[in-house]
Design an enzyme around this catalytic site. Sequence first.
Site, mmCIF file in Angstrom:
data_model
loop_
_atom_site.group_PDB
_atom_site.id
_atom_site.type_symbol
_atom_site.label_atom_id
_atom_site.label_comp_id
_atom_site.label_asym_id
_atom_site.label_seq_id
_atom_site.Cartn_x
_atom_site.Cartn_y
_atom_site.Cartn_z
ATOM 1 N N LYS A 87 0.817 -1.218 0.000
ATOM 2 C CA LYS A 87 0.000 0.000 0.000
ATOM 3 C C LYS A 87 0.853 1.271 0.000
ATOM 4 O O LYS A 87 0.345 2.350 -0.283
ATOM 5 C CB LYS A 87 -0.956 0.007 1.192
ATOM 6 C CG LYS A 87 -0.325 0.221 2.542
ATOM 7 C CD LYS A 87 -1.386 0.315 3.626
ATOM 8 C CE LYS A 87 -0.774 0.580 4.988
ATOM 9 N NZ LYS A 87 -1.816 0.732 6.039
ATOM 10 N N ASP A 88 2.156 1.155 0.316
ATOM 11 C CA ASP A 88 3.037 2.322 0.321
ATOM 12 C C ASP A 88 3.567 2.664 -1.061
ATOM 13 O O ASP A 88 4.138 3.741 -1.259
ATOM 14 C CB ASP A 88 4.235 2.084 1.248
ATOM 15 C CG ASP A 88 3.850 2.019 2.714
ATOM 16 O OD1 ASP A 88 2.787 2.564 3.066
ATOM 17 O OD2 ASP A 88 4.603 1.418 3.497
ATOM 18 N N ARG A 139 -8.121 8.442 4.544
ATOM 19 C CA ARG A 139 -9.249 7.525 4.296
ATOM 20 C C ARG A 139 -9.997 7.233 5.596
ATOM 21 O O ARG A 139 -11.240 7.327 5.652
ATOM 22 C CB ARG A 139 -8.717 6.230 3.677
ATOM 23 C CG ARG A 139 -9.757 5.112 3.564
ATOM 24 C CD ARG A 139 -9.112 3.834 3.063
ATOM 25 N NE ARG A 139 -8.076 3.358 3.960
ATOM 26 C CZ ARG A 139 -8.295 2.578 5.015
ATOM 27 N NH1 ARG A 139 -9.512 2.173 5.299
ATOM 28 N NH2 ARG A 139 -7.294 2.180 5.783
ATOM 29 N N ARG A 140 -9.252 6.866 6.633
ATOM 30 C CA ARG A 140 -9.907 6.558 7.910
ATOM 31 C C ARG A 140 -10.563 7.791 8.505
ATOM 32 O O ARG A 140 -11.631 7.700 9.123
ATOM 33 C CB ARG A 140 -8.888 5.960 8.884
ATOM 34 C CG ARG A 140 -8.371 4.591 8.447
ATOM 35 C CD ARG A 140 -7.328 4.055 9.409
ATOM 36 N NE ARG A 140 -6.746 2.809 8.911
ATOM 37 C CZ ARG A 140 -5.447 2.557 8.860
ATOM 38 N NH1 ARG A 140 -4.588 3.471 9.278
ATOM 39 N NH2 ARG A 140 -5.007 1.402 8.413
ATOM 40 N N ARG A 157 1.183 9.339 14.082
ATOM 41 C CA ARG A 157 2.311 8.839 13.320
ATOM 42 C C ARG A 157 3.201 7.999 14.215
ATOM 43 O O ARG A 157 3.044 7.937 15.419
ATOM 44 C CB ARG A 157 3.124 10.013 12.758
ATOM 45 C CG ARG A 157 2.423 10.833 11.678
ATOM 46 C CD ARG A 157 2.328 10.098 10.358
ATOM 47 N NE ARG A 157 3.592 9.547 9.947
ATOM 48 C CZ ARG A 157 4.538 10.201 9.279
ATOM 49 N NH1 ARG A 157 4.354 11.462 8.975
ATOM 50 N NH2 ARG A 157 5.660 9.601 8.915
ATOM 51 N N ARG A 163 2.374 4.011 18.430
ATOM 52 C CA ARG A 163 0.953 4.333 18.338
ATOM 53 C C ARG A 163 0.147 3.617 19.420
ATOM 54 O O ARG A 163 -0.767 4.192 20.011
ATOM 55 C CB ARG A 163 0.437 3.990 16.941
ATOM 56 C CG ARG A 163 0.898 4.992 15.887
ATOM 57 C CD ARG A 163 0.424 4.633 14.510
ATOM 58 N NE ARG A 163 1.188 3.545 13.940
ATOM 59 C CZ ARG A 163 0.870 2.905 12.817
ATOM 60 N NH1 ARG A 163 -0.229 3.243 12.163
ATOM 61 N NH2 ARG A 163 1.625 1.934 12.361
ATOM 62 N N CYS A 249 -1.378 9.645 -0.260
ATOM 63 C CA CYS A 249 -1.725 9.664 1.159
ATOM 64 C C CYS A 249 -2.744 10.739 1.498
ATOM 65 O O CYS A 249 -3.395 10.663 2.539
ATOM 66 C CB CYS A 249 -0.469 9.879 1.998
ATOM 67 S SG CYS A 249 0.724 8.538 1.883
#
Length: 324
Positions: A87-88, A139-140, A157, A163, A249
């Site tokens: 996904k990166d 997105r979230r 981050r 996190r 992003c």
Amino acid sequence: MTSTPRRTDKLVIASRGSRLALTQAREVADAIERAHPGIGVEIETVTTTGDRDQRSFAVIGGKGLFSGEVERAVADGRCDVAVHSAKDLTAELADGCVLGAFLPRGPVHDVVVGGYGDSGEQRLMGLDPGSLVGTSSMRRRALVAELRDDLKLVDLRGNLDTRLAKVERGDVTIAILAAAGIHRLDVDVDAVMLDPARWVPAPAQGAIAVEARVDRADVLEILAAIDDPATRAEVTCERAFGERLEGGCSVPLGCLARAAEGQIVATAFLGYPEGGEGLRDRISGPPAHAASLGRELAVALLDAGGDEILAALRSEITPEPQQP
């Protein structure tokens, strides 16, 4: 592109230096060594822009924050392959490079850490107004705002341990994270699932991609033995969707394709950053048409109003200069 000597007795993997990235690189190394017992594998760590710059993704802007430098280690011949969280990756790979393999895909869904309830939705709905929700993903953020516009979204981050520690300390009430990282690191944490039918994951979430130079036929032959066709078809569809929408992003989009029984079924999402019901659509077809299905799905969302969302985002987002 410099010329690279051919060798098949040893491969050097380029990887980010985070614990998750190195775990994924080790998975690829183990798969190669199982498929080719005579080949030794080494891992070389690379620091990326996303590792150095801890500002929010919307502020940093740009693409390839966690993959660009890793890709270059392969493109310039310092390493044989690069291992990425798929996904990166940007839509366009480094010049002369190709995705040579995908490992079997891990969990694709998001999870909620913190709060109370048996599902992620219950935990979100049970929060008091103004509660702090941690996530680094546009997105979230859009998905949370779609459900509840009375929560405070906080940029989150850092690596997974950092996190999770912020939730434990109470810096945020809950955090929304990808399940794949928690699964791969075997972290013991109270995390509950968010239904991917509504919380559509980021394109290629949960997949590990292996990149190599297109002129390294010897390396590509080695990687062919560890490539998972179902994951490749799914990621191809999802990446084509993201590429058509020029999604990085800073764009609140998601796409999930599932390959089974000779078909791909793909669901997509494009959201409004400040809340409101986002756009969703679905498509199905044969895996051989994975890329065209992804593009067709993107066009359907654009025609439904997605072009206006993207135009508004482009007018609002002005990335700050990257830190040296």
